[in-house]
Design a protein around this motif. Structure first.
Motif, PDB file in Angstrom:
ATOM      1  N   TRP A   1     -27.134   2.410 -18.968  1.00 53.32           N
ATOM      2  CA  TRP A   1     -27.417   2.056 -17.582  1.00 53.32           C
ATOM      3  C   TRP A   1     -26.114   1.947 -16.780  1.00 53.32           C
ATOM      4  O   TRP A   1     -25.025   1.838 -17.357  1.00 53.32           O
ATOM      5  CB  TRP A   1     -28.191   0.733 -17.499  1.00 53.32           C
ATOM      6  N   SER A   2     -26.234   1.948 -15.475  1.00 52.29           N
ATOM      7  CA  SER A   2     -25.056   1.783 -14.608  1.00 52.29           C
ATOM      8  C   SER A   2     -25.481   1.099 -13.311  1.00 52.29           C
ATOM      9  O   SER A   2     -26.659   1.138 -12.916  1.00 52.29           O
ATOM     10  CB  SER A   2     -24.402   3.133 -14.307  1.00 52.29           C
ATOM     11  N   TYR A   3     -24.514   0.489 -12.640  1.00 49.20           N
ATOM     12  CA  TYR A   3     -24.781  -0.202 -11.385  1.00 49.20           C
ATOM     13  C   TYR A   3     -23.545  -0.124 -10.498  1.00 49.20           C
ATOM     14  O   TYR A   3     -22.466  -0.601 -10.877  1.00 49.20           O
ATOM     15  CB  TYR A   3     -25.138  -1.667 -11.650  1.00 49.20           C
ATOM     16  N   PRO A   4     -23.649   0.495  -9.303  1.00 50.96           N
ATOM     17  CA  PRO A   4     -22.504   0.555  -8.381  1.00 50.96           C
ATOM     18  C   PRO A   4     -22.380  -0.770  -7.620  1.00 50.96           C
ATOM     19  O   PRO A   4     -23.213  -1.095  -6.774  1.00 50.96           O
ATOM     20  CB  PRO A   4     -22.872   1.716  -7.451  1.00 50.96           C
ATOM     21  N   TRP A   5     -21.345  -1.500  -7.922  1.00 57.77           N
ATOM     22  CA  TRP A   5     -21.154  -2.831  -7.337  1.00 57.77           C
ATOM     23  C   TRP A   5     -20.106  -2.773  -6.232  1.00 57.77           C
ATOM     24  O   TRP A   5     -19.010  -2.250  -6.416  1.00 57.77           O
ATOM     25  CB  TRP A   5     -20.718  -3.795  -8.446  1.00 57.77           C
TER      26      TRP A   5
ATOM     27  N   LYS B   1     -23.997 -15.649 -10.189  1.00 61.00           N
ATOM     28  CA  LYS B   1     -25.216 -16.458 -10.066  1.00 61.00           C
ATOM     29  C   LYS B   1     -26.071 -16.082  -8.853  1.00 61.00           C
ATOM     30  O   LYS B   1     -26.936 -16.855  -8.411  1.00 61.00           O
ATOM     31  CB  LYS B   1     -24.877 -17.957  -9.981  1.00 61.00           C
ATOM     32  N   GLY B   2     -25.826 -14.888  -8.311  1.00 61.14           N
ATOM     33  CA  GLY B   2     -26.617 -14.432  -7.172  1.00 61.14           C
ATOM     34  C   GLY B   2     -27.952 -13.851  -7.615  1.00 61.14           C
ATOM     35  O   GLY B   2     -28.417 -14.074  -8.738  1.00 61.14           O
ATOM     36  N   ALA B   3     -28.558 -13.075  -6.735  1.00 60.93           N
ATOM     37  CA  ALA B   3     -29.849 -12.463  -7.056  1.00 60.93           C
ATOM     38  C   ALA B   3     -29.666 -11.365  -8.103  1.00 60.93           C
ATOM     39  O   ALA B   3     -28.632 -10.692  -8.167  1.00 60.93           O
ATOM     40  CB  ALA B   3     -30.464 -11.889  -5.784  1.00 60.93           C
ATOM     41  N   TRP B   4     -30.684 -11.196  -8.925  1.00 65.64           N
ATOM     42  CA  TRP B   4     -30.668 -10.102  -9.907  1.00 65.64           C
ATOM     43  C   TRP B   4     -30.953  -8.791  -9.181  1.00 65.64           C
ATOM     44  O   TRP B   4     -31.898  -8.690  -8.377  1.00 65.64           O
ATOM     45  CB  TRP B   4     -31.715 -10.333 -10.989  1.00 65.64           C
ATOM     46  N   VAL B   5     -30.138  -7.777  -9.475  1.00 66.83           N
ATOM     47  CA  VAL B   5     -30.257  -6.478  -8.821  1.00 66.83           C
ATOM     48  C   VAL B   5     -30.571  -5.422  -9.886  1.00 66.83           C
ATOM     49  O   VAL B   5     -29.974  -5.409 -10.968  1.00 66.83           O
ATOM     50  CB  VAL B   5     -28.953  -6.105  -8.085  1.00 66.83           C
ATOM     51  N   THR B   6     -31.497  -4.528  -9.579  1.00 67.58           N
ATOM     52  CA  THR B   6     -31.900  -3.495 -10.533  1.00 67.58           C
ATOM     53  C   THR B   6     -30.794  -2.454 -10.731  1.00 67.58           C
ATOM     54  O   THR B   6     -30.246  -1.927  -9.755  1.00 67.58           O
ATOM     55  CB  THR B   6     -33.172  -2.794 -10.052  1.00 67.58           C
ATOM     56  N   ALA B   7     -30.480  -2.178 -11.984  1.00 60.00           N
ATOM     57  CA  ALA B   7     -29.477  -1.161 -12.319  1.00 60.00           C
ATOM     58  C   ALA B   7     -30.155   0.191 -12.483  1.00 60.00           C
ATOM     59  O   ALA B   7     -31.383   0.287 -12.627  1.00 60.00           O
ATOM     60  CB  ALA B   7     -28.752  -1.547 -13.599  1.00 60.00           C
ATOM     61  N   ASP B   8     -29.357   1.259 -12.448  1.00 61.04           N
ATOM     62  CA  ASP B   8     -29.867   2.619 -12.650  1.00 61.04           C
ATOM     63  C   ASP B   8     -29.951   2.906 -14.142  1.00 61.04           C
ATOM     64  O   ASP B   8     -28.950   2.789 -14.865  1.00 61.04           O
ATOM     65  CB  ASP B   8     -28.948   3.632 -11.975  1.00 61.04           C
ATOM     66  N   LEU B   9     -31.131   3.296 -14.590  1.00 64.35           N
ATOM     67  CA  LEU B   9     -31.324   3.613 -16.000  1.00 64.35           C
ATOM     68  C   LEU B   9     -31.079   5.092 -16.254  1.00 64.35           C
ATOM     69  O   LEU B   9     -31.536   5.944 -15.501  1.00 64.35           O
ATOM     70  CB  LEU B   9     -32.741   3.263 -16.443  1.00 64.35           C
TER      71      LEU B   9
ATOM     72  N   ALA C   1     -21.383  -0.674 -16.174  1.00 65.40           N
ATOM     73  CA  ALA C   1     -22.264   0.127 -17.041  1.00 65.40           C
ATOM     74  C   ALA C   1     -22.294  -0.451 -18.454  1.00 65.40           C
ATOM     75  O   ALA C   1     -21.403  -1.208 -18.853  1.00 65.40           O
ATOM     76  CB  ALA C   1     -21.797   1.583 -17.076  1.00 65.40           C
ATOM     77  N   GLY C   2     -23.319  -0.065 -19.176  1.00 66.37           N
ATOM     78  CA  GLY C   2     -23.431  -0.543 -20.554  1.00 66.37           C
ATOM     79  C   GLY C   2     -24.655   0.017 -21.238  1.00 66.37           C
ATOM     80  O   GLY C   2     -25.165   1.084 -20.865  1.00 66.37           O
TER      81      GLY C   2
END
Length: 552
Positions: A504-508, A484-492, A465-466
């Motif tokens: 924003w946040s992103y569950p990885w 360096k993988g594919a860009w994935v959309t984060a949750d705004l 998150a950030g």
């Protein structure tokens, strides 16, 4: 053999004695130089207190004047390095450096005075002259600026010469017997020895008294100045009016429910501070006056009381410093209360050709802002409150300027007292003169705050998150990349206004090993954040923020 041995012993003892005398002499000289400088600093503080008692607008101790002068003379890259390495502690680091420099030079000058008093006197006088030049070249010059520096220099030279001459009296630093001729009678030798011992005691008492006086006078004067020019009680008494149209409370959804992610609004105590003020200006709102003049049809002045009587507006705004590196901490978000600036400019009647507002701080700092950026409809304001509290002194109390979409060095003048309508061709703000760009819109940026770089985490779902910001354009999307993988959309999180950051946040789904996480964003115009790496000079850093983590 016996005679030779006795002679060698005597010679060795004589050499040892001379070395001891030279050591004591050098130590005494260094101490005298240090005390002379201490007295100079104390007298400078005292003189600043005296000038304050006579109502001087800008009483300034010489050490502070020298520190500010050093800031002015430093190249832009050095200022940038200081901000980068010391952050909000750069002022303390600079003042510490000034004090250490004074101490080293004064010790060497005192040691030199033991053998070459005239040369040492000239060196001390030159150092005092340096302080005077620093004082009279400050943007705000007056009695309270040059008088303390002049008196401090005179006091330093006088104490250095006086103590050095006294310490050079025969026998004062050697043994008592050394001052007495061997053929003198015993009773005369004893009287001479007593006289030398008495002189030594008096000299040591003089040194002790000088040091004590410097400490008491210096700290006492500083404490008096701090109390006299402390506007905290006046600030606490300020009653803020409500905004003409108060903003509603924001929904909880503006902040992702992520542990350790900073709040949507940055608390005042944690809000970054980057400026050149070595001592925070203490401006009494009862005496504060804002002058609007220059290329206008109707120049006028506004008092703080006048300002509070105007229809005030609330506005959420993210500020960022041009010195902020990629992923850096010099960015904060707050709800501000203030008077809109555009109506004041229209009241003054901006003349054709005026393209710059040259704003001046109470301490003389100048900042150039495009007139168009204030009159194009954005919510530029003269802020008097921050996050529901009267503007903190460190952030510009009683009034500061804010213009959305621009870096602070071309828009966010603290302790503002003067707005001059002029042209960029005629006048340049302080930072532009230091090599920074004249026009400085905030660049699109994003940052990973959670987890921290270098963190060691467990495999499984890890929330990254950030924040992202593109002030006055807004943030439309954030993407995260792993190794360096594919860009994935984060949750705004829910957006507030285009003038604030967006969290924003992103569950990885983290797997064991070392990984690199990178973030980028797209602004409200559809423009993707640039991957091109650029330093902060001359108009702000660019590039993607990355962190490294270890998954166990």
């Amino acid at each position: 053999m016996e005679t030779s041995a006795e002679s060698g012993t005597g010679t060795g003892a004589g050499v040892g004695h001379r070395r001891a005398v030279r050591f004591v002499s050098g130590l005494t000289g260094g101490l005298i130089g240090l005390l002379a400088a201490g007295v100079g600093v104390a007298v400078g503080e005292f003189a600043a207190a005296v000038s304050a008692a006579f109502g001087s607008r800008a009483p300034k101790a010489p050490v502070v004047a020298v520190g500010e002068w050093a800031i002015d003379l430093s190249p832009a890259w050095l200022k940038e390095a200081a901000i980068r390495n010391f952050g909000s502690h750069d002022k303390a680091a600079l003042l510490t450096g000034v004090y250490v420099t004074i101490a080293v030079v004064s010790v060497l000058t005192g040691m030199l005075a033991r053998r070459h008093l005239g040369t040492a006197t000239g060196l001390a006088a030159a150092f005092g002259l340096l302080g005077l030049i620093a004082a009279i070249t400050r943007p705000v010059v007056g009695f309270g600026a040059w008088f303390p520096a002049l008196l401090a220099g005179v006091a330093t030279v006088a104490v250095l010469r006086g103590l050095t001459l006294r310490s050079l009296r025969p026998g004062l630093l050697g043994t008592a017997a050394e001052a007495v001729a061997p053929d003198e009678r015993r009773d005369r030798r004893e009287r001479r020895e007593q006289t030398v011992r008495r002189e030594r005691r008096r000299f040591l008492l003089t040194l002790f008294g000088t040091g004590t006086g410097a400490l008491v006078g210096g700290f006492g004067s500083r404490a008096w100045l701090d109390s006299r020019y402390n506007v905290a009680p006046v600030r606490a008494a300020v009653v803020l009016p409500e905004a003409a149209e108060p903003l509603p409370a924001l929904p909880a959804s503006v902040h992702p429910d992520v542990v350790e992610l900073e709040p949507f609004f940055t608390p005042n105590a944690q809000f970054y501070r980057v400026d050149t003020a070595l001592t925070v200006p203490q401006v009494d709102p009862r005496q504060w006056m804002l002058r609007i003049h220059g290329m206008v049809a109707r120049p006028f002045e506004v008092s703080f009381a006048d300002l509070l009587r105007m229809p005030l507006e609330e506005h959420d705004l993210t500020l960022t410093c041009v010195s902020n590196t990629v992923g850096g901490p010099y960015c904060g978000n707050a709800r501000w209360l203030g008077a809109p600036l555009a109506p004041l400019l229209r009241r003054a009647g901006v003349q054709a050709g005026a393209d710059q507002i040259l704003s001046t701080s109470f301490d003389g700092m100048t900042i150039g802002t495009p007139v168009e950026a204030v009159l194009d409809g954005r919510q530029a304001m003269l802020a008097v409150a921050m996050n529901g509290q009267t503007l903190p002194v460190e952030h510009g109390f009683p009034c500061r300027m804010l213009v959305p979409g621009l870096y602070g060095y071309v828009s966010a003048t603290k302790w503002v007292v003067d707005l001059e309508l002029t042209t960029f061709a005629k006048d340049a703000g302080f930072w532009v003169g230091e090599g920074w760009a004249q026009q400085a819109p905030v660049k699109t940026a994003s940052r990973i705050d959670v987890p921290g770089t270098g963190a060691t985490l467990q495999a499984g779902t890890v929330v990254v998150a950030g924040v992202a910001w593109a002030t006055h354009r807004g943030v439309a999307g954030v993407e995260v990349q792993v190794d360096k993988g594919a860009w994935v959309t984060a949750d705004l999180a829910t957006a507030d206004t285009p003038d604030t950051w967006r969290q924003w946040s992103y569950p990885w789904h983290a797997t064991p090993g070392q990984h690199t996480l990178t973030v980028r964003c797209t602004d409200g115009t559809g423009t993707l954040q640039t991957p091109v790496v650029q330093d902060t000079l001359p108009d702000g850093a660019t590039g993607y923020h990355s962190i490294q983590v270890t998954i166990g």
